[in-house]
Enzyme design. Structure first.
Site, PDB file in Angstrom:
ATOM      1  N   PRO A  45       0.822  -1.214   0.000  1.00 42.44           N
ATOM      2  CA  PRO A  45       0.000   0.000   0.000  1.00 42.44           C
ATOM      3  C   PRO A  45       0.854   1.263   0.000  1.00 42.44           C
ATOM      4  O   PRO A  45       1.876   1.327   0.684  1.00 42.44           O
ATOM      5  CB  PRO A  45      -0.789  -0.116   1.309  1.00 42.44           C
ATOM      6  CG  PRO A  45       0.080  -0.945   2.207  1.00 42.44           C
ATOM      7  CD  PRO A  45       0.876  -1.869   1.312  1.00 42.44           C
ATOM      8  N   GLY A  46       0.457   2.233  -0.769  1.00 41.36           N
ATOM      9  CA  GLY A  46       1.137   3.520  -0.784  1.00 41.36           C
ATOM     10  C   GLY A  46       0.162   4.616  -0.387  1.00 41.36           C
ATOM     11  O   GLY A  46       0.181   5.132   0.739  1.00 41.36           O
TER      12      GLY A  46
ATOM     13  N   TYR B 284      -4.792  13.604 -13.641  1.00 37.33           N
ATOM     14  CA  TYR B 284      -5.844  12.586 -13.484  1.00 37.33           C
ATOM     15  C   TYR B 284      -7.228  13.190 -13.287  1.00 37.33           C
ATOM     16  O   TYR B 284      -8.136  12.460 -12.869  1.00 37.33           O
ATOM     17  CB  TYR B 284      -5.583  11.720 -12.249  1.00 37.33           C
ATOM     18  CG  TYR B 284      -4.199  11.175 -12.064  1.00 37.33           C
ATOM     19  CD1 TYR B 284      -3.671  10.230 -12.948  1.00 37.33           C
ATOM     20  CD2 TYR B 284      -3.424  11.559 -10.973  1.00 37.33           C
ATOM     21  CE1 TYR B 284      -2.411   9.701 -12.742  1.00 37.33           C
ATOM     22  CE2 TYR B 284      -2.164  11.033 -10.762  1.00 37.33           C
ATOM     23  CZ  TYR B 284      -1.655  10.103 -11.654  1.00 37.33           C
ATOM     24  OH  TYR B 284      -0.414   9.577 -11.433  1.00 37.33           O
TER      25      TYR B 284
ATOM     26  N   CYS C  24       2.594  28.824 -16.654  1.00 39.08           N
ATOM     27  CA  CYS C  24       2.056  29.203 -17.960  1.00 39.08           C
ATOM     28  C   CYS C  24       1.519  27.993 -18.717  1.00 39.08           C
ATOM     29  O   CYS C  24       2.112  27.553 -19.712  1.00 39.08           O
ATOM     30  CB  CYS C  24       3.144  29.893 -18.770  1.00 39.08           C
ATOM     31  SG  CYS C  24       3.822  31.292 -17.891  1.00 39.08           S
TER      32      CYS C  24
ATOM     33  N   TYR D  70       1.539  10.890  -3.844  1.00 40.17           N
ATOM     34  CA  TYR D  70       1.654  11.320  -5.238  1.00 40.17           C
ATOM     35  C   TYR D  70       1.545  12.840  -5.363  1.00 40.17           C
ATOM     36  O   TYR D  70       1.032  13.358  -6.354  1.00 40.17           O
ATOM     37  CB  TYR D  70       0.617  10.593  -6.118  1.00 40.17           C
ATOM     38  CG  TYR D  70       0.726   9.093  -5.969  1.00 40.17           C
ATOM     39  CD1 TYR D  70       1.832   8.421  -6.474  1.00 40.17           C
ATOM     40  CD2 TYR D  70      -0.234   8.364  -5.266  1.00 40.17           C
ATOM     41  CE1 TYR D  70       1.970   7.049  -6.300  1.00 40.17           C
ATOM     42  CE2 TYR D  70      -0.092   6.987  -5.091  1.00 40.17           C
ATOM     43  CZ  TYR D  70       1.007   6.344  -5.612  1.00 40.17           C
ATOM     44  OH  TYR D  70       1.160   4.992  -5.440  1.00 40.17           O
TER      45      TYR D  70
HETATM   46  C1  LIG Z   1       1.941   2.157  -7.408  1.00 43.23           C
HETATM   47  C2  LIG Z   1       2.138   0.782  -6.927  1.00 43.23           C
HETATM   48  C3  LIG Z   1       1.769   0.432  -5.632  1.00 43.23           C
HETATM   49  C4  LIG Z   1       1.097   1.385  -4.671  1.00 43.23           C
HETATM   50  O1  LIG Z   1      -0.174   1.738  -5.090  1.00 43.23           O
HETATM   51  P1  LIG Z   1      -1.121   2.608  -4.142  1.00 43.23           P
HETATM   52  O2  LIG Z   1      -2.314   2.835  -4.956  1.00 43.23           O
HETATM   53  O3  LIG Z   1      -0.408   3.865  -3.820  1.00 43.23           O
HETATM   54  O4  LIG Z   1      -1.400   1.797  -2.921  1.00 43.23           O
HETATM   55  C5  LIG Z   1       2.035  -0.854  -5.208  1.00 43.23           C
HETATM   56  N1  LIG Z   1       2.631  -1.750  -6.038  1.00 43.23           N
HETATM   57  C6  LIG Z   1       2.989  -1.453  -7.291  1.00 43.23           C
HETATM   58  C7  LIG Z   1       3.633  -2.476  -8.121  1.00 43.23           C
HETATM   59  C8  LIG Z   1       2.755  -0.178  -7.782  1.00 43.23           C
HETATM   60  O5  LIG Z   1       3.106   0.115  -9.035  1.00 43.23           O
END
Ligand SMILES: *Cc1c(COP(=O)(O)O)cnc(C)c1O
Length: 413
Positions: free
Chosen positions: A275-276, A317, A343, A372
């Protein structure tokens, strides 16, 4: 828990007044809550209960060294997608054994650096990559632990730029052909083919497609085991969404993990997730000051000192970020485009948005900007990158200085 709320009409993060941060650190400026980041990480970690697991935070969402150090200290692993991210994680004291290296275009130099660091796993995305890792591992006299990233062909139901799990996307190998790939890689002596991985997309508001992907991956694992492969781990990627709009309803981390756990229980499998956004997204805001207002073409514009160079998600996005005044001013509402100084017509933070009436000099907080955000910032238009601040235990500190003009020309002749 939302880290940001009004106290006496002033927006604060974990009890720290945001306007005082802006006054000292300047704007634009990212502010992150250490407590919220840790709470989200623990929500994942705890929900696995005693199932063997590693939560590998996806560094690309927010790679600040202090954020990484915070997570490393909490026991997090890391999902990296480049040599640069590997460098960051090692600098931050991350445990190499808990690093997983993902990405479709790993170079030989990046793979070699990862082997040299002794990272835990590679998520491989193609047969030539398997061959390259094998030969580099051979040269070093080591065995690389790998998972093949499969494309489970599910529709992630998210923005088309961040959906990755259909066959027509560049990521992974077609799940239908995965068995053949494992068979052809079987003779590669410096690979331990012990995992399967997938990642179907980002900002997923419905956990269903992930669960479908899990089921497909589990079926593949059964097949591979029946063919004699010792598959002992599965990596289900990241992707859980966060609430950008007031009426968004993101899946709860605990429930998401519980559903996942139920599908892997008793299967003798170490489970990894990456998770990110769901760890850092809601934990950050971008502070910006209003420079001007103007009305042109029948439209009201609020011109702020933050731009697409600081937060590109709206332009890239069509992303929605809540924008709230840092001081509740009791004024009425207005409909405006909130734009930056760059610009480009695409330089906007919000379009046709109803916001509280604001005047030049007012501070705005752009919400849910911890993921992000800074990592996608640029110096386009000669704009130094913003400062980053961490709020922790009732106080705050700068964790990345605002860039200077000298930083802008570093390395140029
Ligand atoms: C971007 C990515 C993530 C994280 O995704 P989130 O939507 O930020 O949780 C995890 N694994 C891979 C391979 C990714 O490319």
């Amino acid at each position: 828990m939302k880290p940001v709320s009004y106290r006496d009409r002033a927006l604060s993060m974990d009890g720290v007044d945001l306007s005082s941060i802006a006054a000292k650190a300047g704007t634009p400026c990212y502010v992150y809550s250490a407590a919220a980041i840790l709470e989200n990480f623990h929500a994942y970690d705890v929900a696995f209960e005693n199932h063997p697991h590693t939560v590998c935070y996806a560094v690309k969402a927010n790679g600040n060294l202090v954020v990484l150090r915070l997570l490393a200290g909490a026991g997090s692993g890391f999902d990296i997608v480049s040599g640069g991210e590997l460098y960051r994680v090692l600098k931050a004291g991350g445990d190499p054994a808990k690093i997983v290296f993902s990405g479709v275009g790993k170079t030989a130099a990046e793979i070699d650096a990862a082997l040299s660091a002794g990272i835990g796993f590679f998520n491989c995305e193609s047969e030539p990559e398997l061959a390259l890792i094998d030969s580099l591992a051979h040269r070093r006299g080591v065995k690389a632990r790998v998972a093949l990233r499969v494309n489970p062909d599910v529709e992630a139901e998210t923005h088309h730029h961040i959906s990755t799990g259909r066959l027509a996307h560049k990521f992974g190998v077609d799940i239908g052909g995965a068995e053949g790939v494992y068979e052809r890689a079987r003779p590669l002596e410096n690979l331990a083919l012990e995992g399967v991985s997938c990642h179907i997309g980002s900002q997923l508001m419905n956990p269903r497609p992930v669960m479908d992907a899990v089921d497909r991956v589990m079926a593949l694992i059964e097949t591979l085991r029946a063919r004699g492969f010792c598959i002992n781990h599965a990596d289900f990627g990241g992707g859980l969404g966060v609430e950008y709009k007031p009426d968004d309803a993101a899946p709860a981390i605990g429930e998401f993990v519980a559903a996942l756990r139920a599908r892997v229980a008793g299967k003798n499998l170490h489970v990894m997730i990456e998770p990110g956004r769901s760890i850092v997204g809601g934990a950050g805001v971008l502070l910006t000051r209003v420079l001007y207002r103007k009305n042109t073409g029948g439209k009201e514009f609020v011109i702020a000192d933050a731009a697409m160079t600081d937060l590109i998600r709206p332009a890239l996005y069509d992303a929605y970020h809540e924008i709230l005044p840092v001081r509740e001013n009791g004024r009425g509402k207005m409909i405006a485009d909130v734009v930056g100084p760059v610009c480009e017509t695409g330089d906007f933070l919000a379009r046709g948005r109803e916001i509280t009436e604001v005047l030049p000099g007012d501070l705005l907080a752009i919400h849910t900007a911890g993921a992000y955000g800074f990592v996608q910032s640029s110096t386009y238009n000669g704009r130094p990158r913003a400062a980053e601040v961490l709020v922790e235990n009732g106080s705050w500190r700068v964790i990345r200085k605002r860039e200077t003009y000298e930083d802008l020309i570093r390395g140029e002749e």
